[in-house]
Design a protein around this motif. Structure first.
Motif: not given
Length: 477
Positions: A188-216
């Motif tokens: 159940v916790i995994m399902i709840a966290l997957l929801y949060v993951f979806g929110v972060l991915l759909t609403s804040h992907s640009n910031v995440i890409a800049e500060k983490w994914v594409h960080a040097k």
């Protein structure tokens, strides 16, 4: 592989105890082992899906930018989990085959009195983790209370105390409570966290890409330091592997047990690390609970997610942070299990966990992990060398429970090797676990071979000499 010797001495042990130890510290028979494969998997998923691991992910983000990019993060995680699972499967074997707990396993290398020092090195970090998990869980409980009361209630300290009381009561039932709590909550916790993951991915992907994914990022010291921090986060748990494996039903091969650690930890850690890094990238806040409240701007969803964060805290504490130190307290004080559980909970209340993680940084948690792992690396190294190299997996379990027998007192070679390893680890704290483990292991072998020639701890090892008759005669007096 030495299993026959272990089986011979394990069965009569059940009727030979007159050591004053509580029943919980005596070997578990096959009939007493109630944890099956599925429950064991859920137990480690539940342990991995927790705020501490999420905060570890958040610690990657410093001053608004990640120190490792996403590829480096997961490369470090896979390496660390592979090592963790291997050590887990190696160190859990004695407990799995004979049913003894970690606190008794320590006597094999450190002796009855020497095990006091090494057991505290496991118990103290667990108590601090217990307090830290409870504190972060209480911030989630406080978020729920604020929403439900319309802002009239806002007191994390009261929530902290309430949560501790609940955990103390639940943990009195030992692994019987752990089994159903973990199975019920982990997915159940995994399902709840997957929801949060979806929110972060759909609403804040640009910031995440800049500060983490594409960080040097870095493939240098920060990369290896994260591996050590990752391993240090699990060091206390796989050190006391016997406390868990002794509850697992018999008949499972060593390889399968290794997979029982690797796969759940990989799944749970992968999700929590990712969400922790994403939350810190988006909000700049290292406390996952407070970051959740910022990202999920919906009171109903916040209550839902916070509720399962609280449940997750209870789940991980019951697996990793309550039972092991309770066994230590039971051994040292001769208290029964339930009073020792209460003492453990009260000690966790006074651990000042709020100091480890501030809103702006989780570096305190990372430093804490690296410091205590400097001691835990040497201990697990000594235990593995003792069991696999020096004793060839042949241990007389009856002797471990005889407080006046061959393991009475303390083994100076083990104590010195542990201190030397820990001292070396502090030379480079970022690599504390591996440095401590290697140095302590080498030191222990050399001391057992060349020093303390009349030590009774050499009996039964590859360094036992033909002239051990004098040592044995001393033991018989």
């Amino acid at each position: 592989m030495g299993t026959s010797a272990e089986k011979v001495v394990a069965t009569p042990i059940q009727t030979q105890y007159k050591t004053g130890l509580d029943e919980t510290l005596k070997p578990k028979s096959d009939k007493e082992r109630t944890v099956g494969l599925l429950n064991y998997i859920f137990m480690w998923i539940g342990d991995g899906v927790n705020l501490g691991n999420m905060t570890l992910g958040a610690s990657l983000v410093v001053a608004g930018m990640a120190t490792l990019n996403i590829f480096q993060t997961f490369a470090a995680a896979v390496i660390a989990i592979g090592i963790i699972s291997t050590v887990f499967a190696l160190n859990d074997r004695l407990g799995y085959k004979t049913g003894i707990p970690y606190i008794v396993q320590l006597r094999m290398s450190f002796g009855v009195k020497g095990s006091i020092i090494s057991s505290l090195c496991r118990g103290i970090p667990a108590i601090v983790w217990y307090g830290f998990q409870s504190w972060t869980g209480s911030t989630a409980l406080n978020e729920i209370a604020k929403i439900v009361s319309g802002g009239a209630f806002d007191n994390i300290a009261i929530c902290f105390i309430v949560l501790q009381v609940v955990q103390i009561v639940l943990s009195m039932y030992g692994f019987h409570a752990i089994k159903w709590v973990e199975t019920l909550t982990s997915m159940v916790i995994m399902i709840a966290l997957l929801y949060v993951f979806g929110v972060l991915l759909t609403s804040h992907s640009n910031v995440i890409a800049e500060k983490w994914v594409h960080a040097k990022g870095s493939w240098g010291l920060p990369f290896f330091s994260f591996i050590m921090m990752f391993m240090g986060n699990y060091a206390a748990i796989f050190l006391s592997a016997a406390d868990y494996s002794r509850e697992l039903k018999s008949g499972i091969s060593n390889t399968k047990r290794g997979l029982l650690y690797f796969l759940p930890i990989l799944i749970a850690y992968g999700l929590t690390l990712t969400i922790g890094a994403m939350l810190a990238s988006v909000t700049g806040i290292s406390n996952p609970v407070k970051a959740f409240a910022v990202v999920v701007n919906n009171s109903y969803i916040t209550v839902f997610v916070s509720a399962f964060i609280v449940i997750g805290v209870v789940a991980v504490n019951m697996v990793a942070n309550i039972i092991p130190p309770t066994y230590v307290i039971t051994s040292l004080t001769k208290l029964k299990f339930k009073p020792a559980v209460v003492v453990t909970g009260l000690l966790a209340l006074g651990s000042f966990p709020w100091v480890l993680v501030q809103d702006s940084s989780a570096k305190g948690l990372g430093l804490f992990i690296l410091i205590y792992s400097a001691f835990l690396g040497p201990i697990v190294s000594i235990l593995l060398i003792e069991y696999y190299i020096l004793r060839k997996q042949k241990v007389n379990i009856s002797d471990l429970y005889n407080e006046n027998g061959p393991f009475a007192g303390y083994n100076p070679a083990a104590v010195i090797a542990m201190l030397v390893g820990a001292g070396a680890a502090f030379i480079k704290v970022d690599l504390a676990w591996i440095i401590g483990a290697v140095v302590a292991g080498i030191t222990y072998i050399l001391l057992m071979k060349y020093a303390f020639k009349d030590s009774k701890f050499k009996i039964g090892t590859i360094f036992e000499k033909e002239k051990t008759g004098s040592i044995k005669s001393v033991l018989q007096r």
